[in-house]
Write a protein that holds these residues in place. Structure first.
Motif, PDB file in Angstrom:
ATOM      1  N   TRP A 351     -68.605 -44.181  58.624  1.00 35.44           N
ATOM      2  CA  TRP A 351     -69.097 -44.958  60.178  1.00 35.44           C
ATOM      3  C   TRP A 351     -67.674 -45.581  59.790  1.00 35.44           C
ATOM      4  CZ3 TRP A 351     -73.431 -46.898  58.524  1.00 35.44           C
ATOM      5  CH2 TRP A 351     -73.185 -48.471  58.672  1.00 35.44           C
ATOM      6  N   ASN A 352     -66.931 -45.628  61.583  1.00 31.65           N
ATOM      7  CA  ASN A 352     -65.274 -45.529  61.308  1.00 31.65           C
ATOM      8  C   ASN A 352     -64.492 -44.860  60.500  1.00 31.65           C
ATOM      9  OD1 ASN A 352     -66.937 -47.576  62.798  1.00 31.65           O
ATOM     10  ND2 ASN A 352     -67.201 -49.345  61.644  1.00 31.65           N
ATOM     11  N   TRP A 353     -64.666 -43.670  60.998  1.00 28.91           N
ATOM     12  CA  TRP A 353     -63.438 -42.807  60.048  1.00 28.91           C
ATOM     13  C   TRP A 353     -62.945 -41.802  61.380  1.00 28.91           C
ATOM     14  CZ3 TRP A 353     -65.469 -38.430  61.465  1.00 28.91           C
ATOM     15  CH2 TRP A 353     -67.288 -38.601  61.413  1.00 28.91           C
ATOM     16  N   ALA A 354     -61.371 -41.360  61.258  1.00 29.33           N
ATOM     17  CA  ALA A 354     -60.984 -40.556  61.822  1.00 29.33           C
ATOM     18  C   ALA A 354     -60.417 -39.780  60.700  1.00 29.33           C
ATOM     19  CB  ALA A 354     -59.983 -40.988  62.957  1.00 29.33           C
ATOM     20  N   PHE A 355     -60.333 -37.915  61.159  1.00 19.38           N
ATOM     21  CA  PHE A 355     -59.873 -37.729  60.432  1.00 19.38           C
ATOM     22  C   PHE A 355     -59.125 -35.841  61.637  1.00 19.38           C
ATOM     23  CE2 PHE A 355     -63.441 -37.804  58.153  1.00 19.38           C
ATOM     24  CZ  PHE A 355     -64.596 -36.590  58.813  1.00 19.38           C
ATOM     25  N   GLY A 356     -57.756 -35.606  60.778  1.00 23.08           N
ATOM     26  CA  GLY A 356     -57.910 -34.538  61.674  1.00 23.08           C
ATOM     27  C   GLY A 356     -56.299 -34.247  61.100  1.00 23.08           C
ATOM     28  N   VAL A 357     -55.241 -33.680  62.332  1.00 21.99           N
ATOM     29  CA  VAL A 357     -53.948 -33.345  61.817  1.00 21.99           C
ATOM     30  C   VAL A 357     -53.176 -33.893  62.796  1.00 21.99           C
ATOM     31  CG1 VAL A 357     -54.804 -31.134  61.103  1.00 21.99           C
ATOM     32  CG2 VAL A 357     -54.285 -31.515  62.761  1.00 21.99           C
ATOM     33  N   CYS A 358     -51.904 -34.529  61.878  1.00 16.08           N
ATOM     34  CA  CYS A 358     -50.683 -34.978  62.513  1.00 16.08           C
ATOM     35  C   CYS A 358     -48.987 -33.893  62.404  1.00 16.08           C
ATOM     36  CB  CYS A 358     -51.102 -36.743  62.158  1.00 16.08           C
ATOM     37  SG  CYS A 358     -49.883 -36.664  61.028  1.00 16.08           S
ATOM     38  N   THR A 387     -76.303 -50.054  68.163  1.00 19.07           N
ATOM     39  CA  THR A 387     -77.042 -49.730  67.196  1.00 19.07           C
ATOM     40  C   THR A 387     -76.861 -48.191  66.513  1.00 19.07           C
ATOM     41  OG1 THR A 387     -78.924 -49.276  68.453  1.00 19.07           O
ATOM     42  CG2 THR A 387     -79.101 -51.260  67.878  1.00 19.07           C
ATOM     43  N   HIS A 388     -75.895 -47.624  67.637  1.00 20.90           N
ATOM     44  CA  HIS A 388     -75.981 -46.400  67.178  1.00 20.90           C
ATOM     45  C   HIS A 388     -74.368 -45.999  67.308  1.00 20.90           C
ATOM     46  CE1 HIS A 388     -74.830 -46.552  70.953  1.00 20.90           C
ATOM     47  NE2 HIS A 388     -73.798 -45.549  71.280  1.00 20.90           N
ATOM     48  N   CYS A 389     -74.178 -44.918  66.188  1.00 20.00           N
ATOM     49  CA  CYS A 389     -73.028 -44.220  66.147  1.00 20.00           C
ATOM     50  C   CYS A 389     -72.596 -43.463  67.096  1.00 20.00           C
ATOM     51  CB  CYS A 389     -72.401 -43.226  64.804  1.00 20.00           C
ATOM     52  SG  CYS A 389     -72.970 -44.543  63.288  1.00 20.00           S
ATOM     53  N   SER A 390     -71.327 -43.079  67.387  1.00 23.88           N
ATOM     54  CA  SER A 390     -70.663 -42.587  68.119  1.00 23.88           C
ATOM     55  C   SER A 390     -69.351 -41.860  68.510  1.00 23.88           C
ATOM     56  CB  SER A 390     -69.966 -42.859  69.470  1.00 23.88           C
ATOM     57  OG  SER A 390     -70.820 -43.961  70.003  1.00 23.88           O
ATOM     58  N   LEU A 391     -68.886 -40.267  68.383  1.00 27.00           N
ATOM     59  CA  LEU A 391     -67.905 -39.545  67.999  1.00 27.00           C
ATOM     60  C   LEU A 391     -66.931 -39.417  69.291  1.00 27.00           C
ATOM     61  CD1 LEU A 391     -69.629 -36.663  66.150  1.00 27.00           C
ATOM     62  CD2 LEU A 391     -69.115 -37.902  65.298  1.00 27.00           C
ATOM     63  N   PHE A 392     -65.593 -39.117  68.033  1.00 24.61           N
ATOM     64  CA  PHE A 392     -64.727 -38.870  69.587  1.00 24.61           C
ATOM     65  C   PHE A 392     -63.841 -37.581  69.146  1.00 24.61           C
ATOM     66  CE2 PHE A 392     -63.429 -42.707  67.085  1.00 24.61           C
ATOM     67  CZ  PHE A 392     -61.846 -42.244  67.371  1.00 24.61           C
ATOM     68  N   THR A 393     -62.582 -37.335  69.968  1.00 26.03           N
ATOM     69  CA  THR A 393     -61.715 -36.477  69.618  1.00 26.03           C
ATOM     70  C   THR A 393     -60.754 -37.073  70.491  1.00 26.03           C
ATOM     71  OG1 THR A 393     -62.175 -34.986  70.885  1.00 26.03           O
ATOM     72  CG2 THR A 393     -63.198 -34.549  69.293  1.00 26.03           C
ATOM     73  N   THR A 394     -59.285 -37.141  69.957  1.00 20.67           N
ATOM     74  CA  THR A 394     -58.171 -37.000  71.176  1.00 20.67           C
ATOM     75  C   THR A 394     -57.576 -36.223  71.250  1.00 20.67           C
ATOM     76  OG1 THR A 394     -56.937 -37.250  68.698  1.00 20.67           O
ATOM     77  CG2 THR A 394     -58.241 -38.782  69.023  1.00 20.67           C
ATOM     78  N   SER A 395     -55.902 -36.391  72.200  1.00 17.79           N
ATOM     79  CA  SER A 395     -55.768 -35.473  73.110  1.00 17.79           C
ATOM     80  C   SER A 395     -55.775 -35.039  73.592  1.00 17.79           C
ATOM     81  CB  SER A 395     -54.622 -34.548  71.148  1.00 17.79           C
ATOM     82  OG  SER A 395     -54.024 -35.343  70.906  1.00 17.79           O
ATOM     83  N   PRO A 396     -57.029 -34.839  74.659  1.00 17.95           N
ATOM     84  CA  PRO A 396     -57.005 -36.149  74.972  1.00 17.95           C
ATOM     85  C   PRO A 396     -58.245 -36.724  74.471  1.00 17.95           C
ATOM     86  CG  PRO A 396     -57.840 -34.896  76.892  1.00 17.95           C
ATOM     87  CD  PRO A 396     -57.696 -34.280  75.600  1.00 17.95           C
TER      88      PRO A 396
END
Length: 483
Positions: A351-358, A387-396
């Motif tokens: 966990w504690n990662w983020a990837f995509g494009v810029c 105790t759990h992991c959460s996903l998020f996306t950006t823009s927005p």
């Protein structure tokens, strides 16, 4: 002392809200002081920046510290009032005609010195009444602080549920539309599977909506109980010392039982059904690319809930990464200007990662003192929340209420339709599609992880990233350079 002067001093030691001697007084920015409990109860539901109860000047609620000098003065004033009360004729010991200044903790009664040494009380625990009263008041204040922290935690959870309820139906509808859009790209014989997946998603969405409402109701009820108990404890603190000593035990018992009750927010999760043929279709656009060597000099510090995880490469393969490294940022060497591209990232149990494009705008601006919001970043991220992991996306920035991928994430960039999609490879299911991306080609794959700490001699870029899930999402950047 002149009675007028005495009254002035008494007013200086009196809280302007409750009109009693201060208990745990705090002094705010403008210089006015209040009992901490009075401040909490009157301003809990008002924004952090609020007005002083006395002068109406704007003030901050944060980091309230006890005014020790004022607290000691108020304590001495209460002791003087206690001695005045105990010295009265009606409070004298009827047997020995002495002042009852000793408190018996077993019988919770006041005794004179001779009575405390009698056969009846000889083996009981005694202490001076003035000392016992202040000690009991301090115990109450500590219990109240714990209770208030529970009340604030409950309020935060209640805010979470309220926010989720207000956006839940829209979130479910967006997922429904995204899955429909994927099936439109598939052969017609997937119609039954599409119908089944959409119906399951609707049903699960309604069930979670009902759970959120029940959770909100429970938390609202608990809020009233917690605030009511806190106000009751505050009232007890303000009681005259003798009444406080005699009623102390009963109210603490009820307080302890209340703290055992816990109301946790719902952890909603919309399982997405597999889409047959999804990976086969995307694999036709598969690309391979190398990692940008520049990453050895560019490190990203993910601040807040993002802690540490290495994704996309093995740091042991890079001799420039030292054991002191803690976090990093890297790009794919290949840039995309048009077309469709698909690649995969293995995440495992991390966990504690983020990837995509810029885009190049973000890549260049990150070295300045400020970056405007999420401009130029299209990411899927994972943070650990308790105790759990959460996903998020950006823009927005949007929290994604879907299960965390347990092995591999697929990324699909469609420059023509201006979308960025993320899929759970093992489940062959859609995580999310960021629609209407404000692409400014060229675009580069980007990997952000908290894992390495750069050497002091290296040029470093730190990004303060503050995902606030499960609260309302926000995304902010603060860039710093060490040379």
């Amino acid at each position: 002392m002149n009675s007028g002067i005495s009254q002035v001093f008494q007013r200086e030691l009196t809280c302007p809200i409750c009109l009693n001697y201060f208990i745990d007084p705090v002094t705010i920015d403008c210089g006015h002081s209040f009992c901490r409990p009075c401040f909490y109860l009157n301003w809990q539901d008002i924004p952090i920046l609020t007005q002083c109860f006395e002068c109406l000047k704007r003030t901050q609620q944060r980091n309230l510290k006890t005014n020790i000098r004022l607290k000691k003065k108020a304590s001495r004033a209460r002791k003087a009032s206690l001695w005045l009360f105990l010295s009265s004729e009606e409070q004298m010991c009827g047997t020995h005609r002495q002042t009852k200044k000793i408190f018996c903790e077993v019988d919770r009664s006041l005794l004179c010195l001779l009575c405390s040494s009698s056969q009846e009380h000889r083996y009981h625990r005694h202490c001076p009444a003035e000392w016992a009263a202040e000690e009991h008041r301090e115990k109450l204040l500590k219990k109240m602080q714990s209770l208030w922290e529970k009340a604030c935690e409950n309020q935060r959870n209640l805010n979470v549920e309220t926010t989720r309820i207000s956006h839940w139906k829209d979130y479910v509808n967006v997922r429904l539309e995204a899955i429909r859009a994927e099936y439109q790209k598939m052969p017609a014989f997937h119609h039954e599977e599409e119908k089944h997946n959409l119906e399951m998603l609707k049903k699960k969405g309604k069930d979670i909506f009902h759970q959120l409402h029940l959770s909100k109701t429970k938390m609202a009820h608990r809020r009233e109980i917690l605030r009511g108990t806190y106000a009751e404890l505050m009232k007890m603190c303000h009681k005259p010392d003798v009444e406080l000593l005699q009623a102390f035990g009963d109210i603490l018992h009820r307080y302890e039982s209340l703290l055992l009750q816990v109301s946790e927010p719902v952890n909603p999760e919309l399982s997405a059904g597999p889409i047959t043929g999804l990976l086969d279709r995307l694999s036709g656009f598969r690309v391979d690319f190398t990692l940008q060597p520049e990453r050895t000099n560019s490190h990203i510090f993910l601040y807040g809930d993002l802690r540490s995880m290495n994704v996309g490469c093995d740091p042991q393969d890079d001799p420039d990464i030292t054991a002191k490294s803690e976090c990093f940022l890297e790009w794919g060497a290949q840039a995309f200007t048009s077309g469709k591209y698909y690649w995969e990232v293995h995440v495992g149990d991390s966990w504690n990662w983020a990837f995509g494009v810029c885009n190049n705008y973000w890549k260049e601006k990150r070295q300045n003192d400020k970056i405007d919001g999420e401009e130029g970043l299209f990411l899927l991220g994972c943070v650990k929340e308790d105790t759990h992991c959460s996903l998020f996306t950006t823009s927005p920035l949007v929290v994604q209420y879907v299960p965390r991928p347990t092995s591999t994430v697929g990324l699909f960039l469609d420059c023509e339709s201006r979308t960025m999609s993320f899929v759970d490879v093992d489940q062959s299911s859609l995580i999310y599609t960021i629609p209407n991306c404000s692409f400014s080609p060229p675009l580069r794959p980007i990997f952000c992880c908290s894992h390495f700490r750069p050497e002091k001699s290296q040029k470093c870029v730190y990004m303060l990233w503050e995902p606030v899930y499960p609260r309302k999402p926000s995304f902010s950047h603060l860039i710093k350079q060490d040379k």
